[in-house]
Design a protein around this motif. Structure first.
Motif, PDB file in Angstrom:
ATOM      1  N   ASP A  57      34.585  60.476  38.901  1.00 21.49           N
ATOM      2  CA  ASP A  57      34.266  59.937  37.588  1.00 21.49           C
ATOM      3  C   ASP A  57      35.302  58.863  37.262  1.00 21.49           C
ATOM      4  OD1 ASP A  57      33.161  59.487  35.156  1.00 21.49           O
ATOM      5  OD2 ASP A  57      33.958  61.302  34.219  1.00 21.49           O
ATOM      6  N   ILE A  58      35.162  57.717  37.930  1.00 24.09           N
ATOM      7  CA  ILE A  58      36.126  56.634  37.765  1.00 24.09           C
ATOM      8  C   ILE A  58      35.415  55.396  37.235  1.00 24.09           C
ATOM      9  CG2 ILE A  58      37.619  57.497  39.609  1.00 24.09           C
ATOM     10  CD1 ILE A  58      36.441  55.402  41.461  1.00 24.09           C
ATOM     11  N   LEU A  59      36.209  54.474  36.712  1.00 18.82           N
ATOM     12  CA  LEU A  59      35.695  53.211  36.180  1.00 18.82           C
ATOM     13  C   LEU A  59      36.207  52.076  37.057  1.00 18.82           C
ATOM     14  CD1 LEU A  59      36.444  53.864  32.394  1.00 18.82           C
ATOM     15  CD2 LEU A  59      34.300  54.289  33.616  1.00 18.82           C
ATOM     16  N   ILE A  60      35.329  51.141  37.396  1.00 18.59           N
ATOM     17  CA  ILE A  60      35.694  50.044  38.295  1.00 18.59           C
ATOM     18  C   ILE A  60      35.371  48.705  37.644  1.00 18.59           C
ATOM     19  CG2 ILE A  60      35.280  48.975  40.535  1.00 18.59           C
ATOM     20  CD1 ILE A  60      34.515  51.677  41.627  1.00 18.59           C
ATOM     21  N   LEU A  61      36.339  47.796  37.704  1.00 21.95           N
ATOM     22  CA  LEU A  61      36.130  46.421  37.258  1.00 21.95           C
ATOM     23  C   LEU A  61      36.551  45.499  38.392  1.00 21.95           C
ATOM     24  CD1 LEU A  61      37.257  48.166  34.597  1.00 21.95           C
ATOM     25  CD2 LEU A  61      36.929  45.970  33.499  1.00 21.95           C
ATOM     26  N   ASN A  62      35.672  44.601  38.798  1.00 23.42           N
ATOM     27  CA  ASN A  62      35.956  43.666  39.884  1.00 23.42           C
ATOM     28  C   ASN A  62      36.116  42.248  39.359  1.00 23.42           C
ATOM     29  OD1 ASN A  62      35.733  45.620  42.021  1.00 23.42           O
ATOM     30  ND2 ASN A  62      33.508  45.545  41.770  1.00 23.42           N
ATOM     31  N   ASP A  63      36.944  41.473  40.071  1.00 25.28           N
ATOM     32  CA  ASP A  63      37.141  40.051  39.719  1.00 25.28           C
ATOM     33  C   ASP A  63      37.497  39.883  38.247  1.00 25.28           C
ATOM     34  OD1 ASP A  63      36.682  39.021  42.242  1.00 25.28           O
ATOM     35  OD2 ASP A  63      34.534  38.820  41.934  1.00 25.28           O
ATOM     36  N   LEU A  64      38.537  40.533  37.842  1.00 22.20           N
ATOM     37  CA  LEU A  64      38.944  40.482  36.437  1.00 22.20           C
ATOM     38  C   LEU A  64      39.946  39.350  36.238  1.00 22.20           C
ATOM     39  CD1 LEU A  64      38.412  42.159  33.853  1.00 22.20           C
ATOM     40  CD2 LEU A  64      40.463  43.470  34.406  1.00 22.20           C
ATOM     41  N   LEU A  65      39.655  38.470  35.297  1.00 22.24           N
ATOM     42  CA  LEU A  65      40.533  37.348  34.972  1.00 22.24           C
ATOM     43  C   LEU A  65      41.079  37.535  33.559  1.00 22.24           C
ATOM     44  CD1 LEU A  65      38.327  34.408  36.287  1.00 22.24           C
ATOM     45  CD2 LEU A  65      40.221  35.505  37.466  1.00 22.24           C
ATOM     46  N   LEU A  66      42.385  37.606  33.447  1.00 23.99           N
ATOM     47  CA  LEU A  66      43.008  37.869  32.155  1.00 23.99           C
ATOM     48  C   LEU A  66      44.094  36.849  31.857  1.00 23.99           C
ATOM     49  CD1 LEU A  66      43.487  41.729  32.606  1.00 23.99           C
ATOM     50  CD2 LEU A  66      41.729  40.627  31.208  1.00 23.99           C
ATOM     51  N   SER A  67      44.342  36.642  30.588  1.00 25.58           N
ATOM     52  CA  SER A  67      45.427  35.781  30.146  1.00 25.58           C
ATOM     53  C   SER A  67      46.492  36.650  29.481  1.00 25.58           C
ATOM     54  CB  SER A  67      44.909  34.728  29.162  1.00 25.58           C
ATOM     55  OG  SER A  67      45.955  33.903  28.710  1.00 25.58           O
ATOM     56  N   VAL A  68      47.705  36.549  29.981  1.00 28.60           N
ATOM     57  CA  VAL A  68      48.812  37.350  29.458  1.00 28.60           C
ATOM     58  C   VAL A  68      49.980  36.424  29.125  1.00 28.60           C
ATOM     59  CG1 VAL A  68      50.357  39.302  29.853  1.00 28.60           C
ATOM     60  CG2 VAL A  68      48.103  39.257  30.955  1.00 28.60           C
ATOM     61  N   ASN A  69      50.311  36.340  27.857  1.00 24.73           N
ATOM     62  CA  ASN A  69      51.429  35.501  27.412  1.00 24.73           C
ATOM     63  C   ASN A  69      51.324  34.069  27.948  1.00 24.73           C
ATOM     64  OD1 ASN A  69      52.562  37.762  26.129  1.00 24.73           O
ATOM     65  ND2 ASN A  69      53.684  38.354  27.971  1.00 24.73           N
ATOM     66  N   GLY A  70      50.111  33.532  27.950  1.00 21.70           N
ATOM     67  CA  GLY A  70      49.911  32.164  28.396  1.00 21.70           C
ATOM     68  C   GLY A  70      49.756  32.007  29.891  1.00 21.70           C
ATOM     69  N   SER A  71      49.865  33.099  30.647  1.00 20.55           N
ATOM     70  CA  SER A  71      49.708  33.052  32.101  1.00 20.55           C
ATOM     71  C   SER A  71      48.406  33.739  32.501  1.00 20.55           C
ATOM     72  CB  SER A  71      50.889  33.748  32.794  1.00 20.55           C
ATOM     73  OG  SER A  71      52.108  33.106  32.490  1.00 20.55           O
ATOM     74  N   SER A  72      47.789  33.236  33.567  1.00 18.54           N
ATOM     75  CA  SER A  72      46.539  33.820  34.048  1.00 18.54           C
ATOM     76  C   SER A  72      46.803  34.757  35.220  1.00 18.54           C
ATOM     77  CB  SER A  72      45.570  32.722  34.499  1.00 18.54           C
ATOM     78  OG  SER A  72      45.180  31.913  33.418  1.00 18.54           O
ATOM     79  N   ILE A  73      46.109  35.888  35.234  1.00 17.96           N
ATOM     80  CA  ILE A  73      46.170  36.787  36.373  1.00 17.96           C
ATOM     81  C   ILE A  73      44.749  37.106  36.818  1.00 17.96           C
ATOM     82  CG2 ILE A  73      48.391  37.804  35.801  1.00 17.96           C
ATOM     83  CD1 ILE A  73      46.915  40.237  34.694  1.00 17.96           C
ATOM     84  N   GLN A  74      44.583  37.247  38.121  1.00 18.79           N
ATOM     85  CA  GLN A  74      43.292  37.582  38.697  1.00 18.79           C
ATOM     86  C   GLN A  74      43.435  38.871  39.480  1.00 18.79           C
ATOM     87  OE1 GLN A  74      41.491  34.493  41.012  1.00 18.79           O
ATOM     88  NE2 GLN A  74      39.773  35.755  41.666  1.00 18.79           N
ATOM     89  N   ILE A  75      42.587  39.846  39.176  1.00 22.23           N
ATOM     90  CA  ILE A  75      42.644  41.147  39.833  1.00 22.23           C
ATOM     91  C   ILE A  75      41.378  41.326  40.656  1.00 22.23           C
ATOM     92  CG2 ILE A  75      42.792  43.643  39.489  1.00 22.23           C
ATOM     93  CD1 ILE A  75      44.230  43.084  36.844  1.00 22.23           C
ATOM     94  N   ASP A  76      41.537  41.489  41.962  1.00 27.22           N
ATOM     95  CA  ASP A  76      40.375  41.635  42.848  1.00 27.22           C
ATOM     96  C   ASP A  76      39.575  42.882  42.494  1.00 27.22           C
ATOM     97  OD1 ASP A  76      41.063  39.342  44.213  1.00 27.22           O
ATOM     98  OD2 ASP A  76      42.172  40.400  45.769  1.00 27.22           O
ATOM     99  N   SER A  77      40.258  44.010  42.415  1.00 26.53           N
ATOM    100  CA  SER A  77      39.603  45.275  42.052  1.00 26.53           C
ATOM    101  C   SER A  77      40.541  46.093  41.181  1.00 26.53           C
ATOM    102  CB  SER A  77      39.236  46.094  43.296  1.00 26.53           C
ATOM    103  OG  SER A  77      38.228  45.467  44.040  1.00 26.53           O
ATOM    104  N   LEU A  78      39.982  46.707  40.157  1.00 24.72           N
ATOM    105  CA  LEU A  78      40.767  47.541  39.255  1.00 24.72           C
ATOM    106  C   LEU A  78      40.020  48.858  39.042  1.00 24.72           C
ATOM    107  CD1 LEU A  78      42.737  46.502  36.145  1.00 24.72           C
ATOM    108  CD2 LEU A  78      41.046  48.314  35.895  1.00 24.72           C
ATOM    109  N   ILE A  79      40.722  49.966  39.258  1.00 24.81           N
ATOM    110  CA  ILE A  79      40.137  51.293  39.078  1.00 24.81           C
ATOM    111  C   ILE A  79      40.912  52.035  37.999  1.00 24.81           C
ATOM    112  CG2 ILE A  79      39.804  53.558  40.154  1.00 24.81           C
ATOM    113  CD1 ILE A  79      39.201  52.194  42.753  1.00 24.81           C
ATOM    114  N   LEU A  80      40.181  52.612  37.063  1.00 25.19           N
ATOM    115  CA  LEU A  80      40.785  53.432  36.022  1.00 25.19           C
ATOM    116  C   LEU A  80      40.425  54.884  36.297  1.00 25.19           C
ATOM    117  CD1 LEU A  80      39.409  50.671  34.459  1.00 25.19           C
ATOM    118  CD2 LEU A  80      41.017  51.495  32.759  1.00 25.19           C
ATOM    119  N   MET A  81      41.454  55.727  36.408  1.00 28.49           N
ATOM    120  CA  MET A  81      41.241  57.127  36.750  1.00 28.49           C
ATOM    121  C   MET A  81      42.363  57.959  36.143  1.00 28.49           C
ATOM    122  SD  MET A  81      40.594  58.756  40.548  1.00 28.49           S
ATOM    123  CE  MET A  81      42.105  58.070  41.239  1.00 28.49           C
ATOM    124  N   ASN A  82      41.976  59.044  35.462  1.00 26.32           N
ATOM    125  CA  ASN A  82      42.938  59.895  34.753  1.00 26.32           C
ATOM    126  C   ASN A  82      43.765  59.036  33.799  1.00 26.32           C
ATOM    127  OD1 ASN A  82      42.025  62.244  35.992  1.00 26.32           O
ATOM    128  ND2 ASN A  82      43.405  61.995  37.747  1.00 26.32           N
TER     129      ASN A  82
END
Length: 304
Positions: A57-82
């Protein structure tokens, strides 16, 4: 398992695909294009492993593009668990490399800037984002080398590096965890989706091209071949054999034109030129009226 954000081709890769079919790319440009294709193939391979090996029972987000303090980050795969967020950087490198002074050096002397540093930056900025959002989660990072024909020497004791022979053990380790539903993780996943950026400034870093330099004509939306056979309602590619709706093919080619020329006004005339007169103007106009919003009147009509 719930995939909240599926994987898609980047705008940069789609741009290279289009240019490769309509323009003669240089050796360096072809190398870049093949690198982008290999990257996506590696990510899809990882997706398939996750979906077949983790029955949780996990949550998956792929190709996530976020802006943090004016900087961009790209996450290939992100899994949320517990109470943890797992960040995966996927690399589809092939061949033998040694790790030395923060660089990956191939047997032929080709040097790659260490993706370890990229992953560390991503994890650090993501942790800052979680803190600013008042989420207390454990951020775990992994650099996964997905290609079985990749070898790396002098890795050291970096537990975040997962070599091809270690992938099964990593997945087993994740699958062995008991998972309990955590409503806060779903809230976090939704917030991440809300803050996902469709594009980052450097994404459309394409070769130089001009309208008059590109080969015109409708292409297959799957393989980019020009060998299409149209009927009244459908379109068949003679290269890959895939059959699509005629209207969908027209729209796919219009979207390709919009990607390469974002400042151009979309009109029946320019689309007809882009398709090299392969389809009647009334078919193009019908497609544009169906999928886009008409602007202007008479001779000044264009579409958004």
């Amino acid at each position: 398992m719930l995939i909240l954000k599926s994987r898609e081709k980047s705008s940069q890769l789609r741009g290279y695909e289009s240019l490769n079919s309509r323009l003669s790319l240089s050796k360096d440009e072809l190398s870049k294009y093949n690198h982008l294709k290999a990257g996506l193939e590696g990510e899809i391979t990882f997706d398939n492993l996750i979906q077949t090996r983790l029955n949780k029972d996990i949550l998956i987000l792929n190709d996530l593009l976020l802006s943090v303090n004016g900087s961009s980050i790209q996450i290939d795969s992100l899994i949320l668990m517990n109470n943890s967020v797992y960040i995966f950087e996927i690399k589809n490198y092939k061949g033998e490399y040694r790790y030395e002074a923060g660089k990956y050096i191939s047997k032929r002397g080709y040097t790659i800037v260490s993706p370890n540093n990229q992953l560390e930056r991503t994890a650090t900025l993501f942790a800052q984002l979680m803190k600013s959002w008042n989420y207390s989660v454990n951020v775990v990072k992994y650099l996964v080398f997905i290609n079985p024909e990749f070898t790396l020497y002098r890795v050291g004791s970096d537990d975040s590096v997962c070599l091809p022979t270690q992938i099964n053990e990593l997945l087993r380790k994740l699958d062995d965890q008991e998972v309990s539903r955590n409503p806060k993780l779903r809230q976090l996943a939704n917030r991440l989706l809300e803050n996902h950026k469709q594009n980052v400034p450097f994404e459309l870093n394409l070769p130089t091209y001009a309208w008059e330099d590109l080969l015109k004509g409708p292409t297959c939306t799957h393989c980019k071949s020009f060998t299409l056979a149209y009927s009244q309602r459908s379109c068949v590619c003679k290269a890959c054999g895939i059959k699509t709706d005629r209207l969908d093919n027209i729209i796919g080619n219009v979207e390709e034109m919009k990607l390469l020329f974002p400042e151009m006004k979309i009109t029946t005339k320019c689309v007809s030129e882009w398709l090299n007169g392969a389809l009647p103007a009334k078919s193009i106009r019908r497609a544009l009226n169906t999928h886009y919003k008409q602007q202007g009147k008479s001779q000044g009509v264009y579409y958004l």
